[in-house]
Every structure is written in C-alpha cells, then in structure tokens.
Design a protein around this motif. Structure first.
Motif, PDB file in Angstrom:
ATOM      1  N   ASN A   1      42.189 -26.522  11.212  1.00 21.85           N
ATOM      2  CA  ASN A   1      41.719 -27.836  10.748  1.00 21.85           C
ATOM      3  C   ASN A   1      40.582 -28.316  11.646  1.00 21.85           C
ATOM      4  O   ASN A   1      40.579 -28.039  12.850  1.00 21.85           O
ATOM      5  N   LEU A   2      39.656 -29.066  11.053  1.00 20.67           N
ATOM      6  CA  LEU A   2      38.551 -29.584  11.884  1.00 20.67           C
ATOM      7  C   LEU A   2      39.074 -30.550  12.940  1.00 20.67           C
ATOM      8  O   LEU A   2      38.401 -30.797  13.940  1.00 20.67           O
ATOM      9  N   SER A   3      40.259 -31.101  12.713  1.00 19.89           N
ATOM     10  CA  SER A   3      40.809 -32.055  13.683  1.00 19.89           C
ATOM     11  C   SER A   3      41.719 -31.381  14.717  1.00 19.89           C
ATOM     12  O   SER A   3      42.282 -32.055  15.573  1.00 19.89           O
TER      13      SER A   3
ATOM     14  N   SER B   1      43.226 -29.532  17.998  1.00 22.41           N
ATOM     15  CA  SER B   1      42.872 -29.539  19.428  1.00 22.41           C
ATOM     16  C   SER B   1      42.450 -28.121  19.825  1.00 22.41           C
ATOM     17  O   SER B   1      42.708 -27.155  19.084  1.00 22.41           O
ATOM     18  N   THR B   2      41.850 -28.001  20.997  1.00 19.05           N
ATOM     19  CA  THR B   2      41.410 -26.669  21.451  1.00 19.05           C
ATOM     20  C   THR B   2      42.619 -25.739  21.612  1.00 19.05           C
ATOM     21  O   THR B   2      42.534 -24.554  21.287  1.00 19.05           O
ATOM     22  N   ASP B   3      43.742 -26.283  22.065  1.00 19.75           N
ATOM     23  CA  ASP B   3      44.950 -25.450  22.203  1.00 19.75           C
ATOM     24  C   ASP B   3      45.419 -24.934  20.848  1.00 19.75           C
ATOM     25  O   ASP B   3      45.805 -23.772  20.708  1.00 19.75           O
ATOM     26  N   GLN B   4      45.401 -25.816  19.860  1.00 18.33           N
ATOM     27  CA  GLN B   4      45.833 -25.393  18.509  1.00 18.33           C
ATOM     28  C   GLN B   4      44.905 -24.298  17.965  1.00 18.33           C
ATOM     29  O   GLN B   4      45.367 -23.329  17.379  1.00 18.33           O
ATOM     30  N   ILE B   5      43.590 -24.480  18.178  1.00 19.83           N
ATOM     31  CA  ILE B   5      42.639 -23.471  17.681  1.00 19.83           C
ATOM     32  C   ILE B   5      42.942 -22.118  18.334  1.00 19.83           C
ATOM     33  O   ILE B   5      43.064 -21.086  17.658  1.00 19.83           O
ATOM     34  N   ALA B   6      43.096 -22.127  19.676  1.00 21.00           N
ATOM     35  CA  ALA B   6      43.338 -20.870  20.407  1.00 21.00           C
ATOM     36  C   ALA B   6      44.616 -20.207  19.904  1.00 21.00           C
ATOM     37  O   ALA B   6      44.646 -18.996  19.659  1.00 21.00           O
ATOM     38  N   GLN B   7      45.650 -21.018  19.716  1.00 21.72           N
ATOM     39  CA  GLN B   7      46.936 -20.463  19.282  1.00 21.72           C
ATOM     40  C   GLN B   7      46.859 -19.877  17.867  1.00 21.72           C
ATOM     41  O   GLN B   7      47.375 -18.795  17.606  1.00 21.72           O
ATOM     42  N   LYS B   8      46.173 -20.588  16.968  1.00 18.66           N
ATOM     43  CA  LYS B   8      46.089 -20.103  15.588  1.00 18.66           C
ATOM     44  C   LYS B   8      45.284 -18.803  15.507  1.00 18.66           C
ATOM     45  O   LYS B   8      45.620 -17.910  14.740  1.00 18.66           O
ATOM     46  N   VAL B   9      44.204 -18.715  16.319  1.00 20.86           N
ATOM     47  CA  VAL B   9      43.418 -17.470  16.297  1.00 20.86           C
ATOM     48  C   VAL B   9      44.256 -16.330  16.875  1.00 20.86           C
ATOM     49  O   VAL B   9      44.301 -15.228  16.315  1.00 20.86           O
ATOM     50  N   ARG B  10      44.970 -16.604  17.968  1.00 22.06           N
ATOM     51  CA  ARG B  10      45.805 -15.565  18.588  1.00 22.06           C
ATOM     52  C   ARG B  10      46.861 -15.058  17.600  1.00 22.06           C
ATOM     53  O   ARG B  10      47.143 -13.878  17.536  1.00 22.06           O
ATOM     54  N   ARG B  11      47.411 -15.998  16.828  1.00 21.62           N
ATOM     55  CA  ARG B  11      48.503 -15.619  15.914  1.00 21.62           C
ATOM     56  C   ARG B  11      48.013 -15.134  14.551  1.00 21.62           C
ATOM     57  O   ARG B  11      48.818 -14.777  13.699  1.00 21.62           O
ATOM     58  N   ALA B  12      46.703 -15.159  14.335  1.00 20.33           N
ATOM     59  CA  ALA B  12      46.189 -14.743  13.014  1.00 20.33           C
ATOM     60  C   ALA B  12      46.645 -13.324  12.713  1.00 20.33           C
ATOM     61  O   ALA B  12      46.628 -12.459  13.588  1.00 20.33           O
ATOM     62  N   ARG B  13      47.049 -13.109  11.460  1.00 24.72           N
ATOM     63  CA  ARG B  13      47.551 -11.779  11.093  1.00 24.72           C
ATOM     64  C   ARG B  13      46.411 -10.757  11.142  1.00 24.72           C
ATOM     65  O   ARG B  13      45.293 -11.019  10.699  1.00 24.72           O
ATOM     66  N   THR B  14      46.707  -9.586  11.715  1.00 26.84           N
ATOM     67  CA  THR B  14      45.742  -8.476  11.704  1.00 26.84           C
ATOM     68  C   THR B  14      46.527  -7.197  11.474  1.00 26.84           C
ATOM     69  O   THR B  14      47.751  -7.225  11.453  1.00 26.84           O
ATOM     70  N   ASP B  15      45.805  -6.071  11.325  1.00 24.88           N
ATOM     71  CA  ASP B  15      46.525  -4.799  11.232  1.00 24.88           C
ATOM     72  C   ASP B  15      46.508  -4.135  12.606  1.00 24.88           C
ATOM     73  O   ASP B  15      45.999  -4.695  13.573  1.00 24.88           O
ATOM     74  N   ALA B  16      47.038  -2.914  12.677  1.00 25.05           N
ATOM     75  CA  ALA B  16      47.241  -2.287  13.993  1.00 25.05           C
ATOM     76  C   ALA B  16      46.000  -1.575  14.534  1.00 25.05           C
ATOM     77  O   ALA B  16      45.922  -1.289  15.730  1.00 25.05           O
ATOM     78  N   ASP B  17      45.011  -1.318  13.656  1.00 26.00           N
ATOM     79  CA  ASP B  17      43.856  -0.524  14.098  1.00 26.00           C
ATOM     80  C   ASP B  17      42.853  -1.341  14.919  1.00 26.00           C
ATOM     81  O   ASP B  17      42.813  -2.565  14.820  1.00 26.00           O
ATOM     82  N   ASN B  18      42.023  -0.620  15.669  1.00 31.99           N
ATOM     83  CA  ASN B  18      40.895  -1.274  16.340  1.00 31.99           C
ATOM     84  C   ASN B  18      39.875  -1.717  15.298  1.00 31.99           C
ATOM     85  O   ASN B  18      39.931  -1.280  14.147  1.00 31.99           O
ATOM     86  N   LEU B  19      38.924  -2.545  15.698  1.00 36.02           N
ATOM     87  CA  LEU B  19      37.854  -2.926  14.760  1.00 36.02           C
ATOM     88  C   LEU B  19      36.968  -1.714  14.487  1.00 36.02           C
ATOM     89  O   LEU B  19      36.714  -0.913  15.393  1.00 36.02           O
TER      90      LEU B  19
ATOM     91  N   LEU C   1      34.718 -18.910  20.863  1.00 36.00           N
ATOM     92  CA  LEU C   1      33.596 -19.322  20.018  1.00 36.00           C
ATOM     93  C   LEU C   1      33.999 -20.489  19.114  1.00 36.00           C
ATOM     94  O   LEU C   1      33.263 -21.483  18.985  1.00 36.00           O
ATOM     95  N   ALA C   2      35.179 -20.374  18.503  1.00 30.78           N
ATOM     96  CA  ALA C   2      35.635 -21.432  17.587  1.00 30.78           C
ATOM     97  C   ALA C   2      35.800 -22.752  18.353  1.00 30.78           C
ATOM     98  O   ALA C   2      35.413 -23.822  17.861  1.00 30.78           O
ATOM     99  N   ILE C   3      36.340 -22.653  19.555  1.00 27.91           N
ATOM    100  CA  ILE C   3      36.526 -23.878  20.362  1.00 27.91           C
ATOM    101  C   ILE C   3      35.161 -24.472  20.735  1.00 27.91           C
ATOM    102  O   ILE C   3      34.949 -25.687  20.660  1.00 27.91           O
ATOM    103  N   ALA C   4      34.221 -23.590  21.109  1.00 26.24           N
ATOM    104  CA  ALA C   4      32.885 -24.088  21.501  1.00 26.24           C
ATOM    105  C   ALA C   4      32.195 -24.788  20.329  1.00 26.24           C
ATOM    106  O   ALA C   4      31.508 -25.799  20.503  1.00 26.24           O
ATOM    107  N   LYS C   5      32.385 -24.276  19.109  1.00 21.54           N
ATOM    108  CA  LYS C   5      31.695 -24.857  17.946  1.00 21.54           C
ATOM    109  C   LYS C   5      32.450 -26.045  17.361  1.00 21.54           C
ATOM    110  O   LYS C   5      31.838 -27.031  16.941  1.00 21.54           O
ATOM    111  N   LEU C   6      33.784 -25.928  17.294  1.00 22.39           N
ATOM    112  CA  LEU C   6      34.552 -26.961  16.588  1.00 22.39           C
ATOM    113  C   LEU C   6      35.029 -28.086  17.501  1.00 22.39           C
ATOM    114  O   LEU C   6      35.247 -29.215  17.048  1.00 22.39           O
ATOM    115  N   GLY C   7      35.188 -27.777  18.801  1.00 20.83           N
ATOM    116  CA  GLY C   7      35.680 -28.799  19.746  1.00 20.83           C
ATOM    117  C   GLY C   7      34.830 -30.070  19.711  1.00 20.83           C
ATOM    118  O   GLY C   7      35.366 -31.182  19.530  1.00 20.83           O
ATOM    119  N   PRO C   8      33.504 -29.952  19.839  1.00 19.85           N
ATOM    120  CA  PRO C   8      32.663 -31.158  19.825  1.00 19.85           C
ATOM    121  C   PRO C   8      32.726 -31.904  18.486  1.00 19.85           C
ATOM    122  O   PRO C   8      32.632 -33.129  18.450  1.00 19.85           O
TER     123      PRO C   8
END
Ligand code: AQP
Length: 346
Positions: A222-224, A226-244, A294-301
């Motif tokens: 959400n645009l509203s 907090s920086t902690d919420q953003i970091a946590q949501k990105v960390r928990r975002a679903r991904t697969d097991a392979d490298n990029l 990056l998300a925190i730097a752009k969305l935090g302000p």
C-alpha cells in the motif's frame, strides 16, 4: 478525423488501499505526462459506489481526500494541472446518460471486469457496475481528451470508450456537421499503457492482479505502508526456488519472478533486461533485499507526504474545489454542444 488538441485525462477510484500497482500503472505515469501535456486527473468518486456502497459518507470523503493527497504526494502539480473529484462536475453524469443510449448492451456485456466483479451472482450486481464503462467514456470525452494513461486492466474499457465516441460521431454525423464541428465531435481517445509494470501482480499469487480489494494485505504494497511493512512484504513475496535468469526468456514461465523484476525495473526507471544484467544468476534473497531498499527509497517519501497532506483537510478540499471549477468550465461547453447536436432545447 478532425484535429483535436492533445489532452490527458485519467482517474483513480477512492476505494481505499492505493497500492504499488496503482502507482506504477497509473500515478507514476500521470506525473511523467505533466511535463509534456495538459492533464486532468480525477478522483472518480461516482465510480466508487458501483461495486459496493461505501461504509459511510465519512469513509467515502476520507478515501476521496486520500487519493487527492496521493496525486499530490506522488508529484502531480494541482496548479499546473486540474485535480478534482468527479461528483463536483455534473457533466460527467449528464454525458454518461447520452452514452447509455449510444452504447449497446452487447458491448457492455462483454466487459471482463464486470464479469470478474459480478461473478456468479450477476442478477444481484448493481446496474452501476454494469454501466461503469459508459460513465468512464463520459469522464474522458466530456473534456474531449485524447490520451488516457491507465494500467493494462483498463484496456478493454478504453476500447469501449473509442467505440462509443465513434458511434456518437456516426449516429449524429449530420447534426455534428450542421453545428460546425466538421466530421467528428469526439476524438477517439488513445490508451497510454506504458512501462515495465503495466499489470503489477499480487505478491502472493503471480497470476492474480495486485488489487485494492484483495482480502490479503500481504498481496499488495500500500502507498501508506511503513518502511517496515514494505520490507516485510517484499521479503515474504512468493517466489520459486531457482536463481534469477540472465535473459528475459527465462522469466516466461515464472510469473512471480517476472512480477518482481518488472516492479524493480519500473521503480528504478530501467528495463527488465537491465535488471537481469545486474541480478541474473544471483539468489532471490539478494535481489529481494535490493528491491526492498529501492521500494522504501521511492515510496517512503510519498507515504510521509501523504500523511502530512491528509492532516491538512482544508488544503485538499481547496485543491478539489478549485480543480472542479476549472474542470466544469471545460465540461460545460461540451455538454451544451452535445445538447445542440442531440436536439435537447436549452
Ligand atoms: N495491479 C495493477 N497494475 C497496474 N496498474 C493497475 N491499476 C490498478 N491495478 C493495477 C491502475 O490503477 C488505476 C486506478 O485504478 P482504479 O482505482 O480505478 O481501480 P482498479 O483498476 O479497479 O484498481 P484495483 O486495485 O483493481 O481495485 P479493485 O480491487 O476495486 O478492483 C487504473 O489506471 C488501473 O489500470
């Protein structure tokens, strides 16, 4: 086709939880366009009551002010452009009525957003939800706008707006000419669906659009937040097991990875191949840490500025009132001319 002055129009619904998809698909594009175009940006509150009725009048007013605050916090200049809420300019609803009589049931019945939102219980959906695209066409065309920045999910509605404009021009061709408007009264508005994140997907399900109405708050940033919420949501975002992967083709069957790479590219103003050049072959954890920063730097302000503006209700209400006055001055001649073309006495 007649010559129309380039004019940008777009809207966002005040239905709560503005998210990263709204930002990358719409708001960030709105900001970029103000450098090159005359722009009208609208908080579309009439649309906000089509799916579910607001919790209370206070809730709708707060959500309306919040979208206006988000416009300004993202960088839209309300003096250089027009920022207002739709219900203050009655021309939108007036033109929508004429378009109701131009659009065909079959056209609206094909809209996938209606089918998705109405689901199996169509008989119980509001007429407003069905008719939403005719009002959206009126939003754009009451200003005879030529360009509409939107996310990919709105493409079909934009095509319908073009069909409505075209049919009006044909149905009333003789009167349009007789009133001195030449071959066409309405432009055929062009969708501007641009950038590497035109359809941001849920952080929990890579094949589902990131959406305000998703029950899971972890599905979206959400645009509203907090920086902690953003970091946590990105960390928990679903991904697969392979490298990029190192090449774009390697993202083809990996919707979650593709989504996060697209988000990074859009936030950093680079392309997806640029992101893969930097992070390809690396572990997801490294990429996610960079994405969170990056998300925190752009969305935090933006979040901080939204909080500041939300506390200044008088300022936001003043912006919307002033914008509505300027929008009305543009919409009124269109409504008068449409009345003359159709044959309504005035
Ligand atoms: N996931 C998305 N990715 C890219 N762009 C998106 N937009 C919405 N979701 C995404 C774009 O944001 C603008 C404003 O959207 P809206 O408020 O008018 O409503 P919406 O498209 O219905 O947004 P949601 O989040 O999907 O709401 P709900 O959950 O109510 O359906 C539009 O330009 C849209 O394309």
């Amino acid at each position: 086709m007649a010559d129309f002055q380039p004019l940008v129009f777009s809207g966002v619904q005040p239905t709560g939880n503005l998210h990263l998809g709204n930002y990358l698909g719409a708001l960030k594009r709105f900001v970029a366009l103000q450098a090159t175009h005359r722009c009208i940006y609208c908080v579309v509150d009439l649309h906000a009551i089509t799916n579910t009725l607001p919790e209370s009048p206070q809730a709708l007013r707060a959500a309306t002010r919040e979208v206006a605050a988000a416009f300004i916090a993202c960088g839209i200049d309300p003096q250089a452009n027009i920022v207002f809420n739709q219900s203050q300019v009655s021309g939108h609803a007036e033109l929508a009525w004429v378009f109701n009589c131009v659009a065909r049931m079959g056209w609206l019945s094909r809209m996938t957003q209606f089918k998705d939102k109405a689901g199996k219980d169509r008989e119980n959906a509001s007429v407003g939800l069905f008719d939403y695209p005719a009002l959206m066409a009126a939003d754009i065309l009451v200003y005879r706008a030529t360009h509409v920045p939107v996310g990919d999910d709105q493409k079909q509605h934009l095509e319908l707006a073009r069909d409505i404009a075209q049919k009006f021009n044909v149905d009333f061709a003789a009167a349009i000419k007789a009133e001195g408007h030449g071959e066409a009264y309405f432009p055929l508005p062009e969708p501007l669906i641009q950038g590497p994140a035109t359809r941001v997907m849920s952080l929990r399900e890579g094949k589902k659009k990131m959406s305000k109405s998703d029950a899971s708050d972890n599905s979206r940033i959400n645009l509203s937040d907090s920086t902690d919420q953003i970091a946590q949501k990105v960390r928990r975002a679903r991904t697969d097991a392979d490298n990029l992967p190192t090449e774009i083709a390697g993202l083809a069957a990996r919707p979650e990875a593709d989504n996060l790479v697209g988000i990074y590219a859009a936030l950093a103003d680079v392309t997806k191949p640029d992101v893969l050049r930097q992070f390809g072959n690396g572990q997801f954890s490294t990429f996610k840490a960079a994405l969170a920063d990056l998300a925190i730097a752009k969305l935090g302000p933006i979040a901080a500025e939204m909080r500041r503006l939300n506390a200044d209700q008088a300022y936001i209400d003043g912006v919307l009132r002033d914008g509505a006055n300027r929008a009305r001055a543009l919409a009124t001649p269109t409504i008068d001319q449409v009345k003359d073309i159709v044959g309504f006495l005035r």
